[in-house]
Motif scaffolding. Structure first.
Motif, PDB file in Angstrom:
ATOM      1  N   GLY A 268       5.763  45.530  52.809  1.00  0.00           N
ATOM      2  CA  GLY A 268       5.283  44.420  52.007  1.00  0.00           C
ATOM      3  C   GLY A 268       3.944  44.643  51.355  1.00  0.00           C
ATOM      4  N   THR A 269       3.400  43.562  50.827  1.00  0.00           N
ATOM      5  CA  THR A 269       2.129  43.569  50.102  1.00  0.00           C
ATOM      6  C   THR A 269       1.239  42.468  50.651  1.00  0.00           C
ATOM      7  N   VAL A 270      -0.084  42.699  50.637  1.00  0.00           N
ATOM      8  CA  VAL A 270      -1.025  41.691  51.124  1.00  0.00           C
ATOM      9  C   VAL A 270      -2.184  41.568  50.144  1.00  0.00           C
ATOM     10  N   ARG A 271      -2.685  40.347  50.012  1.00  0.00           N
ATOM     11  CA  ARG A 271      -3.817  40.060  49.131  1.00  0.00           C
ATOM     12  C   ARG A 271      -4.772  39.126  49.859  1.00  0.00           C
ATOM     13  N   PRO A 272      -6.055  39.132  49.528  1.00  0.00           N
ATOM     14  CA  PRO A 272      -6.977  38.138  50.089  1.00  0.00           C
ATOM     15  C   PRO A 272      -6.464  36.734  49.789  1.00  0.00           C
ATOM     16  N   GLY A 273      -6.523  35.863  50.782  1.00  0.00           N
ATOM     17  CA  GLY A 273      -6.041  34.499  50.641  1.00  0.00           C
ATOM     18  C   GLY A 273      -4.621  34.302  51.144  1.00  0.00           C
ATOM     19  N   ASP A 274      -3.888  35.404  51.401  1.00  0.00           N
ATOM     20  CA  ASP A 274      -2.519  35.270  51.897  1.00  0.00           C
ATOM     21  C   ASP A 274      -2.511  34.683  53.310  1.00  0.00           C
ATOM     22  N   ALA A 275      -1.558  33.803  53.570  1.00  0.00           N
ATOM     23  CA  ALA A 275      -1.390  33.244  54.914  1.00  0.00           C
ATOM     24  C   ALA A 275      -0.673  34.265  55.786  1.00  0.00           C
ATOM     25  N   VAL A 276      -1.211  34.537  56.969  1.00  0.00           N
ATOM     26  CA  VAL A 276      -0.618  35.505  57.892  1.00  0.00           C
ATOM     27  C   VAL A 276      -0.527  34.889  59.284  1.00  0.00           C
ATOM     28  N   THR A 286      -5.706  33.154  57.350  1.00  0.00           N
ATOM     29  CA  THR A 286      -5.561  33.795  56.043  1.00  0.00           C
ATOM     30  C   THR A 286      -6.378  35.083  56.009  1.00  0.00           C
ATOM     31  N   VAL A 287      -5.990  35.975  55.097  1.00  0.00           N
ATOM     32  CA  VAL A 287      -6.701  37.241  54.923  1.00  0.00           C
ATOM     33  C   VAL A 287      -7.980  36.973  54.125  1.00  0.00           C
ATOM     34  N   ALA A 288      -9.120  37.395  54.661  1.00  0.00           N
ATOM     35  CA  ALA A 288     -10.393  37.210  53.952  1.00  0.00           C
ATOM     36  C   ALA A 288     -10.687  38.396  53.036  1.00  0.00           C
ATOM     37  N   ARG A 289     -10.580  39.634  53.576  1.00  0.00           N
ATOM     38  CA  ARG A 289     -10.898  40.825  52.795  1.00  0.00           C
ATOM     39  C   ARG A 289      -9.926  41.939  53.151  1.00  0.00           C
ATOM     40  N   ILE A 290      -9.747  42.865  52.200  1.00  0.00           N
ATOM     41  CA  ILE A 290      -9.021  44.111  52.447  1.00  0.00           C
ATOM     42  C   ILE A 290     -10.031  45.229  52.256  1.00  0.00           C
ATOM     43  N   VAL A 291     -10.459  45.834  53.351  1.00  0.00           N
ATOM     44  CA  VAL A 291     -11.588  46.761  53.339  1.00  0.00           C
ATOM     45  C   VAL A 291     -11.089  48.199  53.444  1.00  0.00           C
ATOM     46  N   THR A 292     -11.645  49.086  52.605  1.00  0.00           N
ATOM     47  CA  THR A 292     -11.376  50.522  52.692  1.00  0.00           C
ATOM     48  C   THR A 292     -12.698  51.274  52.534  1.00  0.00           C
ATOM     49  N   MET A 293     -12.654  52.578  52.733  1.00  0.00           N
ATOM     50  CA  MET A 293     -13.857  53.405  52.575  1.00  0.00           C
ATOM     51  C   MET A 293     -14.343  53.387  51.126  1.00  0.00           C
ATOM     52  N   ASP A 294     -13.436  53.131  50.186  1.00  0.00           N
ATOM     53  CA  ASP A 294     -13.796  53.126  48.760  1.00  0.00           C
ATOM     54  C   ASP A 294     -14.110  51.728  48.245  1.00  0.00           C
ATOM     55  N   GLY A 295     -14.223  50.775  49.138  1.00  0.00           N
ATOM     56  CA  GLY A 295     -14.537  49.421  48.731  1.00  0.00           C
ATOM     57  C   GLY A 295     -13.374  48.475  48.962  1.00  0.00           C
ATOM     58  N   ASP A 296     -13.606  47.182  48.716  1.00  0.00           N
ATOM     59  CA  ASP A 296     -12.573  46.177  48.924  1.00  0.00           C
ATOM     60  C   ASP A 296     -11.473  46.294  47.869  1.00  0.00           C
ATOM     61  N   LEU A 297     -10.259  45.929  48.273  1.00  0.00           N
ATOM     62  CA  LEU A 297      -9.111  45.951  47.373  1.00  0.00           C
ATOM     63  C   LEU A 297      -8.644  44.536  47.072  1.00  0.00           C
ATOM     64  N   ALA A 298      -8.097  44.358  45.880  1.00  0.00           N
ATOM     65  CA  ALA A 298      -7.503  43.082  45.513  1.00  0.00           C
ATOM     66  C   ALA A 298      -6.070  42.978  46.017  1.00  0.00           C
ATOM     67  N   GLU A 299      -5.496  44.119  46.400  1.00  0.00           N
ATOM     68  CA  GLU A 299      -4.109  44.145  46.871  1.00  0.00           C
ATOM     69  C   GLU A 299      -3.870  45.450  47.605  1.00  0.00           C
ATOM     70  N   VAL A 306      -5.533  50.330  55.823  1.00  0.00           N
ATOM     71  CA  VAL A 306      -6.606  49.419  55.437  1.00  0.00           C
ATOM     72  C   VAL A 306      -7.160  48.737  56.676  1.00  0.00           C
ATOM     73  N   THR A 307      -8.271  48.033  56.475  1.00  0.00           N
ATOM     74  CA  THR A 307      -8.825  47.157  57.496  1.00  0.00           C
ATOM     75  C   THR A 307      -8.842  45.744  56.937  1.00  0.00           C
ATOM     76  N   LEU A 308      -8.221  44.819  57.643  1.00  0.00           N
ATOM     77  CA  LEU A 308      -8.187  43.422  57.219  1.00  0.00           C
ATOM     78  C   LEU A 308      -9.207  42.615  58.003  1.00  0.00           C
ATOM     79  N   THR A 309      -9.905  41.738  57.313  1.00  0.00           N
ATOM     80  CA  THR A 309     -10.690  40.721  58.000  1.00  0.00           C
ATOM     81  C   THR A 309      -9.997  39.389  57.789  1.00  0.00           C
ATOM     82  N   LEU A 310     -10.087  38.522  58.788  1.00  0.00           N
ATOM     83  CA  LEU A 310      -9.375  37.250  58.764  1.00  0.00           C
ATOM     84  C   LEU A 310     -10.353  36.086  58.657  1.00  0.00           C
TER      85      LEU A 310
END
Length: 632
Positions: A268-276, A286-299, A306-310
């Protein structure tokens, strides 16, 4: 020294090349089949013809070909992937060799899997992540047992595309009739086990026929070359359109104000704001951020780490699954599963194995198989166990619920391994077929008088005195003397003797390893019920396996299981053998006798050890009773 700076034009060309490379689709495939069907040679030829071999590697290959290669061959392409010394000496593949190469149209990761039956487990490992299987068949030998076994495994493991490569076609003079015969034979088998369309190609790994270019020596074949098929076969990203799933591998806390959950997105796919929903707790957020070494992702989508913050503080740790809130996976503790047995020692039904499913771990008990699959015919055969390389279907009972999906829907949440708890070796790979729901009308009945009340009435602490040792060690004699002393002290006890329970409770069991495991499991359940009644339970069983003694220990309350090793040397046990059992076993008249042709695993850290060469029965019994009195 100043760093080298590439000219701008060169840098632009490199950047353009890398950008193009990143956009290419990736195909993971394996080569499989029987021994000496030419798998390594084929991959070596693919690497060579795709210009994925550097000049220095070619030089080394020429040297190795003279030392290890087939006589008369300037370049033995198999040596490009057969890297182990043992492989080169024996001319077979042992380990799985992974190689990366690319063409103008696609990137590839290919796994060269061993054909020898002994190393089938290595083929399973490679097939578990493959999109396509190239099943090789020697044109001279035709379809063999290992060809069928590997095809079964590829199908079971969810490999969606199959190429039948009829190799060494040059050694049958490019005979179309022979090719058609093999294709018909394999197609009938493939259809029988549920494999869909099969692409058949006549090839010669040594000569390069129909691998990267069409061969003039097979004018009767009008299909694609192997590389053309690999470049164009549809790589359906089956996980992309599914509901979001991510197994948590690590909780990341680099600073006091950051708490993230790292893992590989399974589907699947995940975006900030998605209910999990976080499982197994079931909490939603809900997903707060999608964090990677290269910066946050929009998707982010399947295949990305990835690293998710809730948005909320929820209980989530390694082994949990973060999933789409509207369609989460289910949890269960009993399953029907397909097993591929990989160990030299057979499956022991009733024994506890560690089950690893993604990042989750549980203890699994495997029941006797429902059936074993005949890889030649697809027939379902009756089986009491599974031997090495056998494929069977069995029921698993877990000590706790796991988050799962059927393997057909998710390789990650449906594929597992079983691990021997003693040796830590992987003994089986498995695929969950479906959950088995317990009867909804069966509930645990609460009682007003609990185990504490029973023990208080008797004025004692319940315990299990588990005597273990060789036949003739003196277990039953010492256990009887211990109960006599406890009775004299006014204690409430009961003696479960190995021979006595086989007259009733376990009269249907023999002395195979599997029956011994079930024997101890039943006795453990009875002993647990007796401790619930507040009794001191005394058992006298050979109980040869540590895993089963540990299983019974796990059934009891903390501190209630007291393992007593009646440690008598084998020679002394044979000398005392009033029943003549050792003599019969030595003469081959009594099979599966512990200490002779069946192993005894001595306790590593028993609560008590009794050396019967130093203590007589009375002294041994006194030692046990003193231990009980000392613990209150």
């Amino acid at each position: 020294m100043a760093a080298y700076a590439a000219p701008a034009a060169v840098a632009e060309d490199i950047a353009a090349y890398l950008a193009t490379h990143r956009t290419k689709s990736l195909l993971r495939f394996i080569t499989c089949g029987s021994v000496d069907d030419g798998k390594s040679t084929l991959i070596g030829r693919l690497l060579y013809d795709s210009r994925a071999v550097f000049a220095d590697q070619l030089d080394a290959l020429a040297v190795d070909s003279r030392a290890h290669g087939t006589q008369g061959q300037a370049l033995d392409f198999a040596l490009l992937v057969d890297g182990l010394a043992a492989e080169r000496e024996q001319g077979i593949t042992i380990d799985v060799a992974y190689r990366f190469f690319a063409t103008d149209k696609r990137k590839f990761i290919v796994a060269d899997t061993p054909g020898h039956e002994q190393y089938t487990r290595n083929m399973v490992t490679a097939a578990s992540t493959a999109d396509l299987a190239v099943v090789l068949v020697d044109a001279r030998a035709g379809v063999l047992v290992q060809t069928r076994r590997h095809s079964w495994l590829a199908h079971l493991l969810g490999v969606r595309h199959v190429v039948l490569a009829v190799n060494k076609i040059d050694l049958v003079d490019f005979d179309r009739a022979r090719f058609d015969e093999i294709v018909a034979d394999y197609s009938a088998f493939a259809s029988q086990i549920g494999i869909g369309a099969v692409t058949a190609i006549p090839i010669s790994g040594l000569g390069g026929d129909n691998i990267t270019t069409a061969s003039p020596r097979t004018p009767w074949y009008a299909g694609p070359t192997l590389i053309e098929h690999l470049e164009t076969v549809a790589v359906d990203d089956a996980d992309a359109g599914k509901p979001f799933r991510m197994s948590v591998q690590l909780v990341s806390r680099p600073t006091s104000d950051f708490r993230g959950f790292a893992g590989l997105i399974d589907a699947g796919t995940v975006r900030p704001g998605d209910a999990v929903r976080v499982l197994p707790s079931g909490r939603t957020t809900t997903v707060a951020r999608i964090v990677t070494m290269d910066g946050d992702l929009a998707e982010a989508q399947a295949g990305q780490s990835v690293t998710l913050t809730l948005a909320d503080e929820v209980d989530c740790s390694r082994g949990c699954v973060i999933a789409a809130a509207a369609s989460p996976p289910k949890t269960a503790a009993q399953f029907e599963a397909t097993l591929v047995w990989m160990a030299e020692t057979p499956l022991l039904p009733g024994r506890g194995y560690d089950l690893k499913l993604g990042t989750q771990v549980a203890t699994a008990t495997v029941q006797a198989p429902k059936y074993q699959v005949n890889v030649n015919t697809g027939e379902q055969l009756a089986a009491k166990t599974l031997d090495m390389n056998a494929i069977g279907v069995a029921t698993l009972a877990l000590d706790r619920p796991l988050i799962f999906e059927p393997y057909a829907a998710s390789r990650t949440l449906g594929g597992f391994i079983l691990i021997d708890r003693e040796t830590r070796a992987t003994v089986a790979a498995g695929m969950l077929n479906f959950a088995l729901r317990r009867a909804q009308n069966v509930h645990w009945q609460a009682a007003d008088i609990d185990r504490t009340s029973h023990a208080r009435l008797k004025g004692q602490r319940p315990a299990v005195l588990w005597f273990t040792g060789l036949s003739g060690a003196g277990k039953s004699t010492i256990a009887n003397a211990v109960e006599t002393r406890l009775h004299g002290l006014g204690r409430h006890s009961f003696l479960l003797d190995g021979d006595n329970v086989r007259h009733g409770l376990n009269r249907d069991l023999g002395f195979t390893d599997a029956d011994r495991v079930e024997n101890i499991r039943r006795v453990g359940e009875v002993a647990k019920l007796m401790t619930d009644a507040g009794l001191i339970v005394i058992t006298a069983f050979i109980s040869p396996f540590r895993a089963e003694r540990d299983m019974v220990r796990g059934m009891m309350a903390e501190g209630e299981f007291i393992e007593i090793h009646v440690d008598t040397p084998l020679a002394e046990a044979e000398r005392r053998d009033v029943k003549g059992l050792y003599a019969k076993a030595r003469a081959g008249k009594l099979a599966n006798f512990t200490g002779i042709d069946s192993p005894y695993e001595a306790p590593e850290a028993p609560e008590l050890r009794i050396d019967t060469t130093a203590l007589d029965v009375d002294a041994a019994a006194d030692l046990v009773v003193e231990y009980l009195l000392a613990r209150g």
